[in-house]
Design a protein around this motif. Sequence first.
Motif, PDB file in Angstrom:
ATOM      1  N   LEU B 338       0.876  -1.177   0.000  1.00 29.16           N
ATOM      2  CA  LEU B 338       0.000   0.000   0.000  1.00 29.16           C
ATOM      3  C   LEU B 338       0.908   1.221   0.000  1.00 29.16           C
ATOM      4  CD1 LEU B 338      -2.560  -1.078   2.761  1.00 29.16           C
ATOM      5  CD2 LEU B 338      -2.827  -1.299   0.277  1.00 29.16           C
ATOM      6  N   SER B 339       0.694   2.109  -0.966  1.00 32.31           N
ATOM      7  CA  SER B 339       1.569   3.278  -1.067  1.00 32.31           C
ATOM      8  C   SER B 339       1.123   4.384  -0.114  1.00 32.31           C
ATOM      9  CB  SER B 339       1.557   3.814  -2.507  1.00 32.31           C
ATOM     10  OG  SER B 339       2.242   5.044  -2.559  1.00 32.31           O
ATOM     11  N   LEU B 340       2.049   4.807   0.727  1.00 31.26           N
ATOM     12  CA  LEU B 340       1.780   5.964   1.582  1.00 31.26           C
ATOM     13  C   LEU B 340       2.407   7.213   0.960  1.00 31.26           C
ATOM     14  CD1 LEU B 340       2.259   4.547   5.208  1.00 31.26           C
ATOM     15  CD2 LEU B 340       0.357   4.267   3.619  1.00 31.26           C
ATOM     16  N   LYS B 341       2.533   7.188  -0.361  1.00 30.04           N
ATOM     17  CA  LYS B 341       3.164   8.305  -1.062  1.00 30.04           C
ATOM     18  C   LYS B 341       2.255   8.876  -2.147  1.00 30.04           C
ATOM     19  CE  LYS B 341       6.847   6.744   1.140  1.00 30.04           C
ATOM     20  NZ  LYS B 341       7.990   6.148   0.473  1.00 30.04           N
ATOM     21  N   PRO B 342       0.988   9.129  -1.819  1.00 30.02           N
ATOM     22  CA  PRO B 342       0.172   9.834  -2.816  1.00 30.02           C
ATOM     23  C   PRO B 342       0.661  11.276  -2.902  1.00 30.02           C
ATOM     24  CG  PRO B 342      -1.028   9.670  -0.761  1.00 30.02           C
ATOM     25  CD  PRO B 342       0.267   8.932  -0.562  1.00 30.02           C
ATOM     26  N   TYR B 343       0.239  12.006  -3.934  1.00 21.01           N
ATOM     27  CA  TYR B 343       0.703  13.379  -4.101  1.00 21.01           C
ATOM     28  C   TYR B 343       0.174  14.253  -2.975  1.00 21.01           C
ATOM     29  CZ  TYR B 343       1.715  11.420  -8.597  1.00 21.01           C
ATOM     30  OH  TYR B 343       2.194  10.609  -9.566  1.00 21.01           O
ATOM     31  N   GLY B 344       1.039  15.127  -2.495  1.00 26.48           N
ATOM     32  CA  GLY B 344       0.582  16.147  -1.565  1.00 26.48           C
ATOM     33  C   GLY B 344       0.481  15.707  -0.123  1.00 26.48           C
ATOM     34  N   VAL B 345       0.962  14.511   0.179  1.00 30.94           N
ATOM     35  CA  VAL B 345       0.902  14.020   1.556  1.00 30.94           C
ATOM     36  C   VAL B 345       2.334  13.807   2.032  1.00 30.94           C
ATOM     37  CG1 VAL B 345       0.187  12.074   3.004  1.00 30.94           C
ATOM     38  CG2 VAL B 345      -1.342  12.935   1.229  1.00 30.94           C
ATOM     39  N   ALA B 346       2.584  14.029   3.314  1.00 32.91           N
ATOM     40  CA  ALA B 346       3.912  13.764   3.850  1.00 32.91           C
ATOM     41  C   ALA B 346       4.199  12.271   3.707  1.00 32.91           C
ATOM     42  CB  ALA B 346       3.980  14.186   5.314  1.00 32.91           C
ATOM     43  N   PRO B 347       5.341  11.899   3.111  1.00 28.56           N
ATOM     44  CA  PRO B 347       5.634  10.470   2.926  1.00 28.56           C
ATOM     45  C   PRO B 347       5.555   9.708   4.247  1.00 28.56           C
ATOM     46  CG  PRO B 347       7.203  11.804   1.697  1.00 28.56           C
ATOM     47  CD  PRO B 347       6.374  12.757   2.512  1.00 28.56           C
ATOM     48  N   GLY B 348       4.774   8.619   4.242  1.00 28.39           N
ATOM     49  CA  GLY B 348       4.684   7.792   5.438  1.00 28.39           C
ATOM     50  C   GLY B 348       3.560   8.162   6.385  1.00 28.39           C
ATOM     51  N   ASP B 349       2.811   9.216   6.080  1.00 21.18           N
ATOM     52  CA  ASP B 349       1.717   9.605   6.980  1.00 21.18           C
ATOM     53  C   ASP B 349       0.461   8.764   6.740  1.00 21.18           C
ATOM     54  OD1 ASP B 349       3.152  11.513   8.261  1.00 21.18           O
ATOM     55  OD2 ASP B 349       1.819  13.188   7.757  1.00 21.18           O
ATOM     56  N   LEU B 350      -0.223   8.452   7.827  1.00 21.19           N
ATOM     57  CA  LEU B 350      -1.521   7.767   7.777  1.00 21.19           C
ATOM     58  C   LEU B 350      -2.483   8.532   8.686  1.00 21.19           C
ATOM     59  CD1 LEU B 350      -0.981   3.905   8.246  1.00 21.19           C
ATOM     60  CD2 LEU B 350      -2.027   5.029   6.288  1.00 21.19           C
ATOM     61  N   THR B 351      -3.695   8.768   8.213  1.00 18.10           N
ATOM     62  CA  THR B 351      -4.682   9.405   9.079  1.00 18.10           C
ATOM     63  C   THR B 351      -5.305   8.353  10.001  1.00 18.10           C
ATOM     64  OG1 THR B 351      -6.541   9.004   7.613  1.00 18.10           O
ATOM     65  CG2 THR B 351      -5.270  11.033   7.241  1.00 18.10           C
ATOM     66  N   ALA B 352      -5.976   8.845  11.018  1.00 21.08           N
ATOM     67  CA  ALA B 352      -6.652   7.937  11.956  1.00 21.08           C
ATOM     68  C   ALA B 352      -7.615   7.014  11.201  1.00 21.08           C
ATOM     69  CB  ALA B 352      -7.398   8.747  13.011  1.00 21.08           C
ATOM     70  N   ASP B 353      -8.369   7.591  10.287  1.00 12.91           N
ATOM     71  CA  ASP B 353      -9.320   6.764   9.526  1.00 12.91           C
ATOM     72  C   ASP B 353      -8.590   5.752   8.653  1.00 12.91           C
ATOM     73  OD1 ASP B 353     -11.358   8.115  10.715  1.00 12.91           O
ATOM     74  OD2 ASP B 353     -11.799   9.415   8.993  1.00 12.91           O
ATOM     75  N   GLN B 354      -7.439   6.150   8.117  1.00 12.45           N
ATOM     76  CA  GLN B 354      -6.671   5.198   7.301  1.00 12.45           C
ATOM     77  C   GLN B 354      -6.110   4.055   8.159  1.00 12.45           C
ATOM     78  OE1 GLN B 354      -4.060   8.008   5.331  1.00 12.45           O
ATOM     79  NE2 GLN B 354      -5.018   7.607   3.350  1.00 12.45           N
ATOM     80  N   PHE B 355      -5.695   4.353   9.385  1.00 14.66           N
ATOM     81  CA  PHE B 355      -5.266   3.259  10.266  1.00 14.66           C
ATOM     82  C   PHE B 355      -6.392   2.231  10.390  1.00 14.66           C
ATOM     83  CE2 PHE B 355      -1.917   6.094  12.133  1.00 14.66           C
ATOM     84  CZ  PHE B 355      -0.872   5.207  12.109  1.00 14.66           C
ATOM     85  N   ASP B 356      -7.603   2.731  10.642  1.00 17.54           N
ATOM     86  CA  ASP B 356      -8.751   1.817  10.777  1.00 17.54           C
ATOM     87  C   ASP B 356      -9.020   1.080   9.464  1.00 17.54           C
ATOM     88  OD1 ASP B 356      -9.055   2.581  13.370  1.00 17.54           O
ATOM     89  OD2 ASP B 356     -10.746   3.935  13.000  1.00 17.54           O
ATOM     90  N   ALA B 357      -8.937   1.832   8.369  1.00 15.19           N
ATOM     91  CA  ALA B 357      -9.249   1.221   7.073  1.00 15.19           C
ATOM     92  C   ALA B 357      -8.205   0.166   6.697  1.00 15.19           C
ATOM     93  CB  ALA B 357      -9.325   2.306   5.995  1.00 15.19           C
ATOM     94  N   VAL B 358      -6.941   0.437   7.015  1.00 14.98           N
ATOM     95  CA  VAL B 358      -5.902  -0.560   6.735  1.00 14.98           C
ATOM     96  C   VAL B 358      -6.153  -1.811   7.588  1.00 14.98           C
ATOM     97  CG1 VAL B 358      -3.425  -1.083   6.918  1.00 14.98           C
ATOM     98  CG2 VAL B 358      -4.184   1.102   5.972  1.00 14.98           C
ATOM     99  N   ALA B 359      -6.611  -1.591   8.829  1.00 14.60           N
ATOM    100  CA  ALA B 359      -6.955  -2.737   9.687  1.00 14.60           C
ATOM    101  C   ALA B 359      -8.058  -3.567   9.028  1.00 14.60           C
ATOM    102  CB  ALA B 359      -7.402  -2.244  11.060  1.00 14.60           C
ATOM    103  N   ASP B 360      -9.042  -2.886   8.453  1.00 26.35           N
ATOM    104  CA  ASP B 360     -10.128  -3.608   7.767  1.00 26.35           C
ATOM    105  C   ASP B 360      -9.585  -4.396   6.569  1.00 26.35           C
ATOM    106  OD1 ASP B 360     -11.855  -2.525   9.593  1.00 26.35           O
ATOM    107  OD2 ASP B 360     -12.616  -0.958   8.257  1.00 26.35           O
ATOM    108  N   LEU B 361      -8.702  -3.756   5.792  1.00 26.72           N
ATOM    109  CA  LEU B 361      -8.107  -4.452   4.638  1.00 26.72           C
ATOM    110  C   LEU B 361      -7.340  -5.688   5.108  1.00 26.72           C
ATOM    111  CD1 LEU B 361      -6.595  -1.625   2.369  1.00 26.72           C
ATOM    112  CD2 LEU B 361      -8.830  -2.721   2.189  1.00 26.72           C
ATOM    113  N   ALA B 362      -6.613  -5.517   6.201  1.00 26.69           N
ATOM    114  CA  ALA B 362      -5.823  -6.644   6.718  1.00 26.69           C
ATOM    115  C   ALA B 362      -6.747  -7.795   7.126  1.00 26.69           C
ATOM    116  CB  ALA B 362      -4.979  -6.188   7.912  1.00 26.69           C
TER     117      ALA B 362
END
Lengths: 184, 559
Positions: B338-362
């Motif tokens: 999963l790329s944490l390098k979309p345009y305009g975002v600090a490399p490696g940043d995940l939002t709180a909702d993304q943490f939850d969403a990645v947990a769901d994907l896992a």
Amino acid sequence: MSDKIIKNGCVVEDERLTVKLAEGEAAADIAVPAGRVLVPLAVWQARRDELLARARSGEVGVWLAAGEDVAALAGDLEVLQLIALHFPKFTDGRSYSAATLLRKRHGFKGELRAIGEVLRDQFNYMTRCGFDALQPQAGRYTDAQLEAALASIGDFTQPYQASVKDPLPLFRRMDRGADREVQQ
Amino acid sequence: MYQYDEYDQRIVDERVAQFADQTRRYLAGELSEDEFRPLRLQNGLYIQRHAPMLRIAVPYGNLNSKQLRTLGHIARTFDRGYGHITTRQNIQFNWPRLEDVPAILDLLAKVQMHAIQTSGNCIRNVTADPFAGVAADEIVDPRPWCEIVRQWSTFHPEFAFLPRKFKIAVNGAKEDRAVIQIHDIGLDLVRNAAGELGFRVLVGGGLGRTPIIGEEVAAFVPWQQILNYCEAILRVYNLHGRRDNAYKARIKILVKALGVPEFARQVEEEFAHLKDGPSTLTQAEIERVASRFNDPVLSPLEQDAAYRARLAEDKAFAAWARRNVREHRVQGYASVVLSLKPYGVAPGDLTADQFDAVADLADRYAFGEVRSTHEQNIVLASVREADLVALWQDARAIGLATPNIGLLTDIISCPGGDFCALANAKSIPIANAIQDRFDKLDYLFDIGDIEINISGCMNACGHHHVGHIGILGVDKNGEEFYQVTIGGSQGNDAALGKVIGPSFAAAEMPDVISALIDTYVALRHDDERFIDTVRRIGVEPFKTRVYADRQPQRKPAHV
């Protein structure tokens, strides 16, 4: 403010003068005070014969600066009742290795005392490395604080590693079999 | 991933209690600032530019969905709604309040997490290949060995106050993806001529002010002896490493001062006393630790026809699969980045909702587990081929399916001057400006594999020395400038980049990168990667082009 120390897990009175060599003073020349003292390694080496009886009785102990090689005392461990290792700063960790070597490699059985910047948050590590006496700088703690600080010796009750205090690592010390699950 | 037993849990719980008491005594004035600093650092707590920063340990990058949800909760409750994956596979929060840290550690302990030894002059989090256990080129799974080293190094009473920080990485594959050559100790799992398992031991690698590639100190240490051997290395370092100058205190400086043969001799002398002692590992202990990983048992599956059909007909999906999907050792499965390098975002940043969403994907696709990578992305180690399309669609919906893994915009970056008190210059805006310049996907694909690493200061958290293009923030009379290196690389042929010349202002950086890329495109051979072109033709053609193109700096007009 307290000038007590911790010995074998108890707060005790222990008046003992730590002799330091001032700049320009020679180990062979300084006067070693009467009574209970800790002398620097250099003084011990220069005046061994003179101090031998007092060392045997425990009146004289020897202190090593951080970085001084404990092997220098390898031949004296039957004589010495007390060796102190100095922490110039509490973040200077050399005396942890020195203590481990004195106990494990050289088999020193007498009192091993931490002196210098000795703080309660390092008590657990110090005792695990073989220190049985902890001497904070005079005035650093109140008597009550020093009593409270005894709890820090037991901060970690079953550490992973083998050490002087726990001769076996956790995997040899305890049964870590599959029946030891954590219920979540 | 590894499941705690009652002893692991007790040690973490005892740490929570210990640190809560230390924080209380600090706030009550019983512990001075100087006395508290090393204690909080060994709990990952820095005092940063705006607020404390809490670095949470992710042992060799392994995380499960429950932990991810806790991290999301912490981001939402105690931070400003996001967290950051570091170049050592850990997770940082940039805005917690000191007073809240004991409560955060308590939440973490409930999901078998902690912040132990994520900073300070001690043995740090052990790192490893994010594809451990599933990589097709793996010789031995490094994870049980990482866990054994983690346990041995956690609250080691003798090595808590080393001259400087100490980092260990373990590789078990043909291609080193753990960058073991830039670690204080690099452990390389190998077999000897008799087929026995052991470790090739590298010592003295590291980046920072004095970048050095680690050198081999032992060609083969039998696995039973590895903790004894590490103890010997650490003892020599603890006793003899320099303590008079923090910049010369890493073990690499000691190794250089003594020379490798003399350093190795001292280690061997110490090891002779420790060999076969109580810390000698047993087959039973290795098996016990390995069994606690509870890996899914994967049987080979038929190759999925629908997946292959979709690859042929859907260009966007095929682009993602090409860059973000990797071969798995079991047929019918794949690993996904999963790329944490979309345009305009600090490399490696995940939002709180993304943490939850990645947990769901896992949970949905990857047996409930993920790995963080030192390139600051997230790996789902084992995904059925048949699930890849659905996973891609779900990942796209949460912004984590940019098909740029290994491409120019997959930039490694430290948090830099926006957050870090040590930084000379900002890193994230440079990464974003480069991403803006190279926003055409077809062009990125044409440029191909390239690694850009950015550090905001010479502490080198962004690993700039080993980037194909490395960017280092420097301070010039109070202004932020950037020094550029090319030719660095990680992996089996790790190398340090060479500086191309005088540094650049922030605004020049996209042009500098464009000039480097144009030079490469003009001079490359067929199928030659950027790094290979640099190795073939050297720095000079790149340098010439960059400085010829450079616009003379205009002075700002006075108004």
